[in-house]
Scaffold this motif. Structure first.
Motif, PDB file in Angstrom:
ATOM      1  N   GLU A  75       0.815  -1.217   0.000  1.00  0.00           N
ATOM      2  CA  GLU A  75       0.000   0.000   0.000  1.00  0.00           C
ATOM      3  C   GLU A  75       0.845   1.262   0.000  1.00  0.00           C
ATOM      4  O   GLU A  75       0.374   2.327   0.325  1.00  0.00           O
ATOM      5  CB  GLU A  75      -0.958  -0.019   1.195  1.00  0.00           C
ATOM      6  CG  GLU A  75      -1.986  -1.110   1.080  1.00  0.00           C
ATOM      7  CD  GLU A  75      -2.947  -1.147   2.249  1.00  0.00           C
ATOM      8  OE1 GLU A  75      -2.902  -0.242   3.101  1.00  0.00           O
ATOM      9  OE2 GLU A  75      -3.731  -2.089   2.304  1.00  0.00           O
ATOM     10  N   LYS A  76       2.107   1.135  -0.309  1.00  0.00           N
ATOM     11  CA  LYS A  76       3.043   2.242  -0.464  1.00  0.00           C
ATOM     12  C   LYS A  76       3.402   2.880   0.878  1.00  0.00           C
ATOM     13  O   LYS A  76       2.619   2.908   1.803  1.00  0.00           O
ATOM     14  CB  LYS A  76       2.491   3.331  -1.392  1.00  0.00           C
ATOM     15  CG  LYS A  76       1.992   2.836  -2.719  1.00  0.00           C
ATOM     16  CD  LYS A  76       3.133   2.369  -3.584  1.00  0.00           C
ATOM     17  CE  LYS A  76       2.589   1.964  -4.936  1.00  0.00           C
ATOM     18  NZ  LYS A  76       3.154   0.790  -5.445  1.00  0.00           N
ATOM     19  N   LEU A  77       4.610   3.426   0.925  1.00  0.00           N
ATOM     20  CA  LEU A  77       5.080   4.177   2.077  1.00  0.00           C
ATOM     21  C   LEU A  77       4.533   5.598   1.978  1.00  0.00           C
ATOM     22  O   LEU A  77       4.425   6.144   0.881  1.00  0.00           O
ATOM     23  CB  LEU A  77       6.607   4.238   2.098  1.00  0.00           C
ATOM     24  CG  LEU A  77       7.359   2.943   2.332  1.00  0.00           C
ATOM     25  CD1 LEU A  77       8.842   3.139   2.085  1.00  0.00           C
ATOM     26  CD2 LEU A  77       7.129   2.434   3.733  1.00  0.00           C
ATOM     27  N   THR A  78       4.198   6.190   3.102  1.00  0.00           N
ATOM     28  CA  THR A  78       3.770   7.586   3.107  1.00  0.00           C
ATOM     29  C   THR A  78       4.666   8.362   4.062  1.00  0.00           C
ATOM     30  O   THR A  78       5.132   7.831   5.061  1.00  0.00           O
ATOM     31  CB  THR A  78       2.295   7.723   3.550  1.00  0.00           C
ATOM     32  OG1 THR A  78       2.140   7.156   4.852  1.00  0.00           O
ATOM     33  CG2 THR A  78       1.364   7.033   2.579  1.00  0.00           C
ATOM     34  N   PHE A  79       4.913   9.605   3.731  1.00  0.00           N
ATOM     35  CA  PHE A  79       5.751  10.465   4.555  1.00  0.00           C
ATOM     36  C   PHE A  79       4.893  11.634   5.003  1.00  0.00           C
ATOM     37  O   PHE A  79       4.335  12.365   4.184  1.00  0.00           O
ATOM     38  CB  PHE A  79       6.961  10.938   3.756  1.00  0.00           C
ATOM     39  CG  PHE A  79       7.905  11.787   4.535  1.00  0.00           C
ATOM     40  CD1 PHE A  79       8.625  11.255   5.594  1.00  0.00           C
ATOM     41  CD2 PHE A  79       8.081  13.122   4.224  1.00  0.00           C
ATOM     42  CE1 PHE A  79       9.504  12.031   6.323  1.00  0.00           C
ATOM     43  CE2 PHE A  79       8.960  13.904   4.940  1.00  0.00           C
ATOM     44  CZ  PHE A  79       9.677  13.364   5.993  1.00  0.00           C
ATOM     45  N   ASP A  80       4.756  11.831   6.313  1.00  0.00           N
ATOM     46  CA  ASP A  80       3.908  12.892   6.839  1.00  0.00           C
ATOM     47  C   ASP A  80       4.686  14.167   7.166  1.00  0.00           C
ATOM     48  O   ASP A  80       4.175  15.072   7.803  1.00  0.00           O
ATOM     49  CB  ASP A  80       3.145  12.402   8.070  1.00  0.00           C
ATOM     50  CG  ASP A  80       4.050  12.063   9.244  1.00  0.00           C
ATOM     51  OD1 ASP A  80       5.269  12.301   9.169  1.00  0.00           O
ATOM     52  OD2 ASP A  80       3.512  11.556  10.257  1.00  0.00           O
ATOM     53  N   GLY A  81       5.929  14.258   6.736  1.00  0.00           N
ATOM     54  CA  GLY A  81       6.759  15.416   7.022  1.00  0.00           C
ATOM     55  C   GLY A  81       7.788  15.135   8.100  1.00  0.00           C
ATOM     56  O   GLY A  81       8.816  15.794   8.184  1.00  0.00           O
ATOM     57  N   PHE A  82       7.503  14.153   8.951  1.00  0.00           N
ATOM     58  CA  PHE A  82       8.416  13.797  10.025  1.00  0.00           C
ATOM     59  C   PHE A  82       8.766  12.310  10.017  1.00  0.00           C
ATOM     60  O   PHE A  82       9.887  11.932  10.278  1.00  0.00           O
ATOM     61  CB  PHE A  82       7.803  14.140  11.398  1.00  0.00           C
ATOM     62  CG  PHE A  82       7.506  15.597  11.559  1.00  0.00           C
ATOM     63  CD1 PHE A  82       8.517  16.511  11.818  1.00  0.00           C
ATOM     64  CD2 PHE A  82       6.212  16.065  11.417  1.00  0.00           C
ATOM     65  CE1 PHE A  82       8.243  17.850  11.960  1.00  0.00           C
ATOM     66  CE2 PHE A  82       5.928  17.411  11.563  1.00  0.00           C
ATOM     67  CZ  PHE A  82       6.937  18.305  11.833  1.00  0.00           C
ATOM     68  N   ASN A  83       7.791  11.471   9.741  1.00  0.00           N
ATOM     69  CA  ASN A  83       7.973  10.026   9.819  1.00  0.00           C
ATOM     70  C   ASN A  83       7.442   9.342   8.565  1.00  0.00           C
ATOM     71  O   ASN A  83       6.547   9.849   7.898  1.00  0.00           O
ATOM     72  CB  ASN A  83       7.218   9.450  11.026  1.00  0.00           C
ATOM     73  CG  ASN A  83       7.709  10.012  12.323  1.00  0.00           C
ATOM     74  OD1 ASN A  83       8.897   9.991  12.593  1.00  0.00           O
ATOM     75  ND2 ASN A  83       6.787  10.512  13.135  1.00  0.00           N
ATOM     76  N   TYR A  84       8.017   8.172   8.308  1.00  0.00           N
ATOM     77  CA  TYR A  84       7.477   7.307   7.266  1.00  0.00           C
ATOM     78  C   TYR A  84       6.447   6.386   7.896  1.00  0.00           C
ATOM     79  O   TYR A  84       6.616   5.915   9.020  1.00  0.00           O
ATOM     80  CB  TYR A  84       8.585   6.457   6.620  1.00  0.00           C
ATOM     81  CG  TYR A  84       9.477   7.255   5.715  1.00  0.00           C
ATOM     82  CD1 TYR A  84       9.099   7.508   4.402  1.00  0.00           C
ATOM     83  CD2 TYR A  84      10.694   7.747   6.167  1.00  0.00           C
ATOM     84  CE1 TYR A  84       9.911   8.242   3.564  1.00  0.00           C
ATOM     85  CE2 TYR A  84      11.512   8.488   5.334  1.00  0.00           C
ATOM     86  CZ  TYR A  84      11.112   8.733   4.031  1.00  0.00           C
ATOM     87  OH  TYR A  84      11.912   9.459   3.203  1.00  0.00           O
ATOM     88  N   ARG A  85       5.380   6.136   7.187  1.00  0.00           N
ATOM     89  CA  ARG A  85       4.333   5.247   7.684  1.00  0.00           C
ATOM     90  C   ARG A  85       4.092   4.147   6.648  1.00  0.00           C
ATOM     91  O   ARG A  85       4.198   4.380   5.452  1.00  0.00           O
ATOM     92  CB  ARG A  85       3.040   6.009   7.924  1.00  0.00           C
ATOM     93  CG  ARG A  85       3.203   7.177   8.862  1.00  0.00           C
ATOM     94  CD  ARG A  85       2.043   7.249   9.809  1.00  0.00           C
ATOM     95  NE  ARG A  85       2.178   8.397  10.675  1.00  0.00           N
ATOM     96  CZ  ARG A  85       2.652   8.330  11.895  1.00  0.00           C
ATOM     97  NH1 ARG A  85       3.021   7.183  12.389  1.00  0.00           N
ATOM     98  NH2 ARG A  85       2.755   9.401  12.636  1.00  0.00           N
ATOM     99  N   THR A  86       3.767   2.970   7.147  1.00  0.00           N
ATOM    100  CA  THR A  86       3.445   1.840   6.277  1.00  0.00           C
ATOM    101  C   THR A  86       2.058   1.354   6.661  1.00  0.00           C
ATOM    102  O   THR A  86       1.859   0.847   7.758  1.00  0.00           O
ATOM    103  CB  THR A  86       4.454   0.700   6.458  1.00  0.00           C
ATOM    104  OG1 THR A  86       4.506   0.351   7.835  1.00  0.00           O
ATOM    105  CG2 THR A  86       5.820   1.125   5.998  1.00  0.00           C
ATOM    106  N   PRO A  87       1.080   1.540   5.779  1.00  0.00           N
ATOM    107  CA  PRO A  87      -0.281   1.110   6.114  1.00  0.00           C
ATOM    108  C   PRO A  87      -0.357  -0.368   6.488  1.00  0.00           C
ATOM    109  O   PRO A  87      -1.021  -0.738   7.431  1.00  0.00           O
ATOM    110  CB  PRO A  87      -1.079   1.396   4.846  1.00  0.00           C
ATOM    111  CG  PRO A  87      -0.278   2.416   4.110  1.00  0.00           C
ATOM    112  CD  PRO A  87       1.146   2.158   4.465  1.00  0.00           C
TER     113      PRO A  87
END
Length: 123
Positions: A75-87
């Motif tokens: 589901e792709k990596l997302t970057f919120d400006g501070f951290n990477y998230r993995t759904p």
């Protein structure tokens, strides 16, 4: 037919009508069947690849690295400006990675449950 909603003649007619389709589907199932040793080989290859994922990743091009990461995190990596998230992580990869933890408990001879360990530190 058992509930007497259709007659035996109607049942035979319906069965005769769908028998070629049934035969075709059964043949497709047989063609898709894989011997258990083939499945074992695929599982062994998957475990081997996941266990040496770091080496596979390091020696690849940027495009190949993206493919590896996207296979782990579908589901792709997302970057919120501070951290990477993995759904979510690929379930097969998660299970293969958890094999090490399960075997680690057996080899060490104790549970990995931290609540059983003492919180005191001796100096």
């Amino acid at each position: 037919m058992l509930k007497e909603e259709i007659t035996p003649a109607e049942y035979r007619e319906i069965k005769a009508e769908y028998q070629p389709e049934i035969n075709s589907l059964e043949a497709q199932v047989l063609n898709c069947s894989t011997p258990s040793n083939k499945i074992d080989d695929l599982i062994n290859k998957a475990v081997d690849n996941v266990s040496r994922m770091d080496c596979l990743y390091e020696n690849r091009t940027v495009i190949e690295k993206r493919l590896i990461v996207s296979s782990i995190y579908p589901e792709k990596l997302t970057f919120d400006g501070f951290n990477y998230r993995t759904p979510r992580i690929n379930e097969a990869v998660r299970l293969i990675c958890s094999l090490d933890e399960a075997f680690g408990e057996i080899k060490k001879g104790h549970s990995s449950n931290n609540t059983e360990m003492s919180f005191k530190v001796t100096l």
